[in-house]
Each structure stands twice: as structure tokens, then as C-alpha cells.
Design a protein around this motif. Structure first.
Motif, PDB file in Angstrom:
ATOM      1  N   VAL A  68       1.344   9.154  -5.168  1.00 50.94           N
ATOM      2  CA  VAL A  68       0.164   9.574  -4.407  1.00 50.94           C
ATOM      3  C   VAL A  68      -1.072   9.542  -5.300  1.00 50.94           C
ATOM      4  CG1 VAL A  68      -0.934  11.527  -3.249  1.00 50.94           C
ATOM      5  CG2 VAL A  68       1.429  10.957  -2.735  1.00 50.94           C
ATOM      6  N   PHE A  69      -0.933  10.036  -6.531  1.00 50.72           N
ATOM      7  CA  PHE A  69      -2.059  10.081  -7.461  1.00 50.72           C
ATOM      8  C   PHE A  69      -2.593   8.675  -7.736  1.00 50.72           C
ATOM      9  CE2 PHE A  69      -3.607   9.954 -11.892  1.00 50.72           C
ATOM     10  CZ  PHE A  69      -4.686  10.820 -11.764  1.00 50.72           C
ATOM     11  N   PHE A  70      -1.685   7.702  -7.900  1.00 50.03           N
ATOM     12  CA  PHE A  70      -2.124   6.328  -8.139  1.00 50.03           C
ATOM     13  C   PHE A  70      -2.916   5.816  -6.937  1.00 50.03           C
ATOM     14  CE2 PHE A  70      -1.714   1.722  -8.289  1.00 50.03           C
ATOM     15  CZ  PHE A  70      -2.031   1.464  -9.609  1.00 50.03           C
ATOM     16  N   GLY A  71      -2.427   6.137  -5.741  1.00 51.29           N
ATOM     17  CA  GLY A  71      -3.158   5.737  -4.546  1.00 51.29           C
ATOM     18  C   GLY A  71      -4.501   6.417  -4.426  1.00 51.29           C
ATOM     19  N   LEU A  72      -4.592   7.682  -4.896  1.00 50.45           N
ATOM     20  CA  LEU A  72      -5.850   8.424  -4.834  1.00 50.45           C
ATOM     21  C   LEU A  72      -6.970   7.714  -5.588  1.00 50.45           C
ATOM     22  CD1 LEU A  72      -4.706  12.132  -5.375  1.00 50.45           C
ATOM     23  CD2 LEU A  72      -5.583  11.142  -3.267  1.00 50.45           C
TER      24      LEU A  72
ATOM     25  N   LEU B 105       5.219   4.270   1.319  1.00 52.99           N
ATOM     26  CA  LEU B 105       4.615   5.303   2.150  1.00 52.99           C
ATOM     27  C   LEU B 105       3.832   6.297   1.295  1.00 52.99           C
ATOM     28  CD1 LEU B 105       7.519   6.024   4.676  1.00 52.99           C
ATOM     29  CD2 LEU B 105       5.601   4.442   4.907  1.00 52.99           C
ATOM     30  N   TYR B 106       4.360   6.618   0.102  1.00 55.01           N
ATOM     31  CA  TYR B 106       3.641   7.510  -0.799  1.00 55.01           C
ATOM     32  C   TYR B 106       2.329   6.877  -1.267  1.00 55.01           C
ATOM     33  CZ  TYR B 106       8.099  10.037  -1.121  1.00 55.01           C
ATOM     34  OH  TYR B 106       9.248  10.733  -0.841  1.00 55.01           O
ATOM     35  N   LEU B 107       2.390   5.580  -1.587  1.00 55.96           N
ATOM     36  CA  LEU B 107       1.177   4.885  -1.997  1.00 55.96           C
ATOM     37  C   LEU B 107       0.144   4.861  -0.871  1.00 55.96           C
ATOM     38  CD1 LEU B 107       2.709   1.855  -3.934  1.00 55.96           C
ATOM     39  CD2 LEU B 107       1.348   3.686  -4.916  1.00 55.96           C
ATOM     40  N   LEU B 108       0.607   4.618   0.355  1.00 54.07           N
ATOM     41  CA  LEU B 108      -0.300   4.613   1.502  1.00 54.07           C
ATOM     42  C   LEU B 108      -0.910   5.995   1.724  1.00 54.07           C
ATOM     43  CD1 LEU B 108       1.703   2.384   4.012  1.00 54.07           C
ATOM     44  CD2 LEU B 108      -0.396   1.774   2.800  1.00 54.07           C
ATOM     45  N   ALA B 109      -0.105   7.051   1.493  1.00 54.67           N
ATOM     46  CA  ALA B 109      -0.631   8.407   1.628  1.00 54.67           C
ATOM     47  C   ALA B 109      -1.733   8.656   0.600  1.00 54.67           C
ATOM     48  CB  ALA B 109       0.494   9.429   1.449  1.00 54.67           C
ATOM     49  N   GLY B 110      -1.535   8.169  -0.629  1.00 52.10           N
ATOM     50  CA  GLY B 110      -2.556   8.305  -1.646  1.00 52.10           C
ATOM     51  C   GLY B 110      -3.835   7.574  -1.275  1.00 52.10           C
TER      52      GLY B 110
ATOM     53  N   LEU C  89      -7.687  -4.481 -11.070  1.00 50.88           N
ATOM     54  CA  LEU C  89      -6.280  -4.472 -11.473  1.00 50.88           C
ATOM     55  C   LEU C  89      -5.480  -3.432 -10.700  1.00 50.88           C
ATOM     56  CD1 LEU C  89      -4.052  -5.519 -13.316  1.00 50.88           C
ATOM     57  CD2 LEU C  89      -4.829  -3.932 -15.072  1.00 50.88           C
ATOM     58  N   GLY C  90      -6.065  -2.240 -10.510  1.00 44.83           N
ATOM     59  CA  GLY C  90      -5.374  -1.192  -9.776  1.00 44.83           C
ATOM     60  C   GLY C  90      -5.086  -1.574  -8.333  1.00 44.83           C
ATOM     61  N   PRO C  91      -6.082  -2.046  -7.576  1.00 45.75           N
ATOM     62  CA  PRO C  91      -5.817  -2.482  -6.201  1.00 45.75           C
ATOM     63  C   PRO C  91      -4.791  -3.606  -6.123  1.00 45.75           C
ATOM     64  CG  PRO C  91      -8.163  -2.184  -6.538  1.00 45.75           C
ATOM     65  CD  PRO C  91      -7.520  -2.011  -7.875  1.00 45.75           C
ATOM     66  N   LEU C  92      -4.877  -4.585  -7.044  1.00 50.18           N
ATOM     67  CA  LEU C  92      -3.911  -5.684  -7.004  1.00 50.18           C
ATOM     68  C   LEU C  92      -2.497  -5.182  -7.273  1.00 50.18           C
ATOM     69  CD1 LEU C  92      -4.287  -9.277  -8.185  1.00 50.18           C
ATOM     70  CD2 LEU C  92      -2.329  -7.991  -9.034  1.00 50.18           C
ATOM     71  N   ALA C  93      -2.357  -4.281  -8.260  1.00 49.54           N
ATOM     72  CA  ALA C  93      -1.040  -3.734  -8.565  1.00 49.54           C
ATOM     73  C   ALA C  93      -0.490  -2.927  -7.392  1.00 49.54           C
ATOM     74  CB  ALA C  93      -1.101  -2.863  -9.822  1.00 49.54           C
ATOM     75  N   THR C  94      -1.354  -2.156  -6.738  1.00 49.85           N
ATOM     76  CA  THR C  94      -0.918  -1.377  -5.576  1.00 49.85           C
ATOM     77  C   THR C  94      -0.419  -2.290  -4.464  1.00 49.85           C
ATOM     78  OG1 THR C  94      -2.526   0.361  -6.087  1.00 49.85           O
ATOM     79  CG2 THR C  94      -1.635   0.324  -3.865  1.00 49.85           C
ATOM     80  N   ALA C  95      -1.210  -3.316  -4.133  1.00 47.97           N
ATOM     81  CA  ALA C  95      -0.799  -4.247  -3.082  1.00 47.97           C
ATOM     82  C   ALA C  95       0.468  -4.990  -3.488  1.00 47.97           C
ATOM     83  CB  ALA C  95      -1.928  -5.235  -2.801  1.00 47.97           C
ATOM     84  N   TYR C  96       0.560  -5.380  -4.749  1.00 43.69           N
ATOM     85  CA  TYR C  96       1.727  -6.110  -5.257  1.00 43.69           C
ATOM     86  C   TYR C  96       3.003  -5.279  -5.121  1.00 43.69           C
ATOM     87  CZ  TYR C  96       4.723  -8.364  -8.782  1.00 43.69           C
ATOM     88  OH  TYR C  96       5.767  -8.956  -9.451  1.00 43.69           O
ATOM     89  N   VAL C  97       2.921  -4.015  -5.556  1.00 42.39           N
ATOM     90  CA  VAL C  97       4.091  -3.137  -5.463  1.00 42.39           C
ATOM     91  C   VAL C  97       4.442  -2.855  -4.003  1.00 42.39           C
ATOM     92  CG1 VAL C  97       4.933  -0.806  -5.944  1.00 42.39           C
ATOM     93  CG2 VAL C  97       3.780  -2.100  -7.728  1.00 42.39           C
TER      94      VAL C  97
END
Length: 408
Positions: free
Chosen positions: A275-279, A34-39, A352-360
Motif C-alpha cells: 500500500v505504501f508503495f502505491g501511496l 489489489l494492495y497496490l491498487l489500494a495504495g 521508474l516507480g510508476p513503471l515498476a508498479t504497472a510491471y508488477v
């Protein structure tokens, strides 16, 4: 005017994170996705991009990483780390081989190059200590026989991070062989020195830091941690490693008191970090990497289950406990995001960032499910495959009673 906008934006973020955390707790979910989605919602290309508070959030995110690693270090004494390393290092080697290689192979197949391969290997290797600890508590398994095996694997991964993070830091910074070797030598020397001091003089350090006043204890521990993290970063060693080593050096009542005082701060700034990573991830960049991340998640979920099963069998745990061990280790989270964040900040491979976000996101949702259901599903399949096919044959009551006792 600028400060007013900053306060409004940052206050809205914190309030939103609190509401998301309450929502996740109600449904017994990890709040990390949820935090990642908020970012993603507040970042570039999101629904409501931030402006004034982004730099402030960046500083908060860095503090979040430092506190995450400090708290992990506080969980273990130097003696515990040495003991676990001696007793369970084969499980750590199997864990690294089975779970790092798929990430490295995926990066090379995608044509991202060797540096991205090393980064993605770390993303797929490290389980989420925070998510796993919460799941074990929620399921009432803290006292189970297999739980020490799970914790041993996590400790070995944490130890490996003290070596891995400096390597990744040097690689993403574009350091040459000599500079990279020097960075690694400094990190290993610092880790060895801190472990030696913690084993021989841990009580003296804890006595120096100790205070009956919670305010003074909080200020000294937090100040010492940020200071050491900053010095480590100045020496081209990861600040996270410095914070982890400070946590290891503290023990006894000081570690317990610091853990209690720092837990709310860790939760706050860790949420800001996610959140920052999602930003910094454009939501439009995730769909193209969704299928590779899903395939990688399924493969590495299976390899983590295999890792846990092997480690538990080696420790003499029953078959049901072996499956529970494997299922509990599936979740990835904070470390995977930290590793990917190093590469994203250095501009290594935009995808790499988008793939890692989706993976996590996938595995942080799947992890609690595998922890709960891997053992009953595996037991049911095993019984179905091993039972005779004749309809008149059925398990005896004695067998059923034995199975019930084993699963208790």
C-alpha cells in the motif's frame, strides 16, 4: 484530534486490506495487485488521499520489508544455501543474464541513465517467492519433481540479493566508487560471517533464542531482527539484507516456531508495504508508461519461461515438467517493489516507480495464469506441430496413455 484521525485512517486501511485479501482468496488470486491498487487509490492524486497516517504507514512498510526478508531467510538453512549454490549456480547465472538484461536495456532505451538501469535490471530479474509458493500450493505441485528446481532458482535469487541490494543502496545514495566498494565489502563480509557462524554454531544460536513460551520467542526473534536490520542500515548496508541473514542463522525448531508466530505479522506489514508503495505513485503517471511496462512484462515472462525450461532440462526433468517450471517462475512481486522502492525514496527517475508498479501488476496477475497454462498450451502446440498432416493419421491409444502418465 490528530491521533483520532490517525486511528480512523489506519484502521480503515487494515480493514480494507483484510476485505481485499478475502476477495483475492475467493478467486485464487494473489492479493498483491489489489494492495497496490489500494495504495494508488489512497495516495497522491488518488480518490481519497491520506493525511495523518502516512508517516505511520511508512514505518509499517519498513517493518514489512524486514519481515519479508526474515521469513525468506527462515525457509533455508545455511547448509541448504551452500548446497544449492554449488549444484545449481549455472541456472542462477542464466536466470540473471536472461532476466536482468532486458530491464537494464529498457532503462537505457528510455534514457534513464545507468543507475536506473541497474535498478530496473533487479526489478525484472527477481521472481516473487511469496506468489510462487502460494501458486504451487494452490495447484498441488509442491511434491512434483520439478519443484526443487523452482526452489533452487528462487534460493539463488535470494542469495544474489545479499550482494545486489547493497550495490543498489550505494548507487541510489550517490556514493562514490570507494564508498560503494566499502559498502559491498561490508555486506559480503557480513554475509560470509553469518553463513560461517550459522554452519558451525547454528545449533548454539538457535538454543540461545529458543523458548517454550511463544511470547518470549516472538519478542526475542523480532527484536533481534529489527536490531540487526537497524545496525545494518546504520553501516550503509540494506536493512533487508540484515533481516535475511538473521533468518538464515536460525534453524530447526526455532525457525519453525518463529515462522508460525511471525507469519501473521509478515502478512499484515507486507500488505502495508505494498500500500505504501502505491501511496507514492500518482495514478496519472501510470498511463504514459503502460505500453513500455506491458512490453517489458511480455519479454521477461518469455525469458523466465526459458530460464525455467533450461534449468529443469539440466536437472533431467521431463518436457512437461520443464514447461511447468518456466511458467511457475514468471510472477514478480515483493522483491521487485522493494528494489524500485529504494530508487523512488532516493528520487531516482520519477517514471521508474510508476513503471515498476504497472510491471508488477501485470506479472503478478499473469504469473498464476502462466503457472497453470504454460504446460498444457506448450504440449498441445508441440503435438500439433509434430503430428503428421494427413487426416487419417491419429495418435495411437498407447501414445495417449503415455502422455497421460507423463502429465500426471
Amino acid at each position: 484530534m490528530h491521533s483520532a484521525v490517525l486511528l480512523i485512517e489506519f484502521g480503515s486501511i487494515i480493514l480494507g486490506l483484510g476485505l481485499l485479501g478475502r476477495f483475492a482468496a475467493r478467486f485464487r488470486l494473489s492479493p498483491i495487485p489489489l494492495y497496490l491498487l489500494a495504495g494508488l487509490a489512497f495516495g497522491e492524486g488518488g480518490l481519497l488521499p491520506l493525511g495523518a497516517s502516512e508517516e505511520f504507514v511508512s514505518i509499517g512498510a519498513e517493518i514489512g520489508v524486514i519481515l519479508l526478508l526474515l521469513m525468506l531467510g527462515l525457509e533455508y538453512t545455511a547448509g541448504d544455501l551452500v548446497t544449492n549454490l554449488k549444484a545449481h549456480y549455472p541456472a542462477g547465472l542464466v536466470d540473471g543474464a536472461l532476466n536482468a538484461l532486458p530491464g537494464a536495456a529498457a532503462a537505457l532505451l528510455l534514457g534513464w541513465g545507468p543507475v536506473a538501469a541497474v535498478v530496473l535490471a533487479g526489478v525484472t530479474w527477481i521472481s516473487s517467492s511469496g506468489v510462487i509458493a502460494k501458486v504451487l500450493g494452490d495447484l498441488g505441485r509442491v511434491g512434483n519433481r520439478e519443484t526443487p528446481v523452482i526452489l533452487s532458482v528462487l534460493v539463488l535469487e535470494d542469495l544474489a540479493m545479499a550482494v545486489y541490494l547493497p550495490i543498489v543502496t550505494a548507487l541510489v545514495a550517490g556514493a562514490g566508487l570507494l564508498a560503494g566498494s566499502l559498502t559491498l565489502a561490508i555486506a559480503l563480509g557480513a554475509a560470509s560471517l553469518v553463513l560461517f557462524i550459522a554452519v558451525r554454531y547454528g545449533r548454539l544460536i538457535s538454543r540461545f533464542v529458543s523458548s517454550d513460551d511463544p511470547e518470549k520467542l516472538l519478542l526475542v526473534v523480532l527484536g533481534l531482527t529489527i536490531l540487526v536490520a537497524g545496525v545494518a542500515q546504520q553501516l550503509q548496508v540494506s536493512a533487508a539484507v540484515g533481516a535475511f541473514l538473521v533468518g538464515i542463522a536460525l534453524s530447526g525448531e526455532v525457525a519453525e516456531g518463529a515462522h508460525t508466530l511471525l507469519s501473521p505479522l509478515r502478512d499484515l506489514f507486507a500488505a502495508v508495504f505494498f500500500v505504501f508503495f502505491g501511496l507514492h505513485t500518482d495514478p496519472a503517471s501510470i498511463p504514459p508508461v503502460l505500453l513500455p511496462s506491458l512490453a517489458l512484462a511480455l519479454v521477461t515472462a518469455a525469458t523466465k519461461i526459458a530460464t525455467g525450461y533450461w534449468a529443469a532440462r539440466r536437472a533431467g526433468i521431463s518436457p512437461k515438467g520443464r514447461w511447468r517450471t518456466g511458467g511457475a517462475l514468471v510472477a514478480r512481486g515483493e522483491f521487485s517493489i522493494v528494489i524500485a522502492g529504494l530508487a523512488v525514496s532516493a528520487g531516482i527517475e520519477p517514471s521508474l516507480g510508476p513503471l515498476a508498479t504497472a510491471y508488477v501488476l501485470i506479472l503478478v496477475i499473469l504469473g498464476p495464469l502462466t503457472a497453470r497454462y504454460t504446460e498444457p498450451v506448450a504440449t498441445r502446440l508441440t503435438m500439433r506441430l509434430s503430428s503428421p498432416k494427413t487426416p487419417e493419421s491419429a495418435p495411437s491409444r498407447a501414445t495417449e496413455a503415455s502422455v497421460g502418465r507423463d502429465g500426471a
